[in-house]
Design an enzyme around this catalytic site. Structure first.
Site, PDB file in Angstrom:
ATOM      1  N   VAL A  35     -79.255  22.363  -4.067  1.00 14.69           N
ATOM      2  CA  VAL A  35     -77.953  22.701  -4.639  1.00 14.69           C
ATOM      3  C   VAL A  35     -78.161  23.201  -6.060  1.00 14.69           C
ATOM      4  CG1 VAL A  35     -75.581  21.950  -5.011  1.00 14.69           C
ATOM      5  CG2 VAL A  35     -77.007  20.743  -3.341  1.00 14.69           C
ATOM      6  N   LYS A  36     -77.645  24.385  -6.338  1.00 15.13           N
ATOM      7  CA  LYS A  36     -77.727  24.949  -7.677  1.00 15.13           C
ATOM      8  C   LYS A  36     -76.406  24.678  -8.396  1.00 15.13           C
ATOM      9  CE  LYS A  36     -78.114  29.377 -10.120  1.00 15.13           C
ATOM     10  NZ  LYS A  36     -78.009  30.852  -9.978  1.00 15.13           N
TER      11      LYS A  36
END
Length: 267
Positions: free
Chosen positions: A176-177
């Site tokens: 997850v960015k």
């Protein structure tokens, strides 16, 4: 998430994703500080740097350039994206399928979800299709989780960023960015909310070397596994130098001052 799904875009459990979807998302303005980087060839060359674990691009660049770099670059194909000319509620057009990404030789796929947008429901459904398609081809899935929209007054608040990290876990992302929430403590909370999913920090707009590397170091100390960075690399006059420093901070976990000294010694 699926254990080990992101191994192809990580090194020893850490990652430095060189993001280059800016030509679509932001337009030519992002190349003005370093005009040479308007040429994708220059970025694919940077993608061969030892620090870079994956290069994130849209399908047009992958089609045109990746065949010449497939032995040196791990491809993270971005499946959706929208130009900065779009002025409506945050949304992102699906420009590529996971199946086509696999045909191009991608190691993983990336997908933006704007939690809180009026288009969140359709984007989540599109992510589901992309995620399940990636699973069929043994590709990792990276979510650009950027909560924003007319209902969110402060999309950069730590609580909202942590919610974005949790969306990635809940919807099946391997990585997850998220934006840096302003402190190591807040980043640690986002990492906690992501559970077993890896969290990488967004590079954001360009900052001076020390301030940028301090944020990265804080994120790593808080449990993030790396960074997905574009402008803070390619807008610099010497992008290889900052990549040398990032390698030291992320993979060796040295302090920013020492990392810069290492980078200077390698010039």
């Amino acid at each position: 998430m699926l254990p080990h799904a992101a191994d192809d875009i990580e090194r020893d459990g850490k990652s430095l994703i060189l993001a280059y979807d800016h030509g679509l998302e932001h337009g030519p303005v992002d190349f003005e500080p370093n005009p040479d980087t308007a040429d994708p060839e220059r970025i694919f060359e940077l993608g061969t740097h030892e620090a870079v674990t994956a290069l994130a691009v849209q399908k047009g660049l992958a089609e045109a350039y990746y065949p010449d770099y497939e032995d040196e670059v791990n491809l993270l194909l971005k499946l959706n994206g929208t130009s900065n000319l779009w002025m409506g509620e945050p949304n992102s057009a699906v420009n590529c399928t996971a199946e086509y990404a696999a045909e191009l030789g991608a190691d993983a796929v990336g997908f933006t979800v704007y939690g809180g947008s009026n288009h969140e429901i359709e984007m989540a459904e599109e992510f589901r299709e992309a995620q399940e398609g990636a699973r069929e081809h043994d590709m990792g899935v990276v979510m650009w989780s950027y909560p924003r929209g007319q209902g969110l007054r402060n999309d950069g608040s730590p609580d909202v960023i942590s919610y974005g990290a949790r969306l990635g876990l809940e919807l099946g992302a391997d990585v997850v960015k998220v934006k840096y929430p302003g402190s190591a403590e807040a980043m640690g909370h986002a990492v906690e909310m992501a559970g077993p999913a890896d969290v990488v920090m967004s590079g954001g707009t360009m900052r001076d070397d020390k301030a940028f590397l301090r944020n990265v170091s804080n994120a790593i100390d808080a449990g993030a596994t790396g960074i997905a960075v574009g402008r803070n690399v390619f807008q610099r006059d010497e992008p290889e130098r900052i990549l040398d420093a990032l390698e030291a901070v992320i993979f060796q976990e040295v302090e920013p001052d020492e990392a810069l000294a290492i980078a200077e010694s390698e010039d």
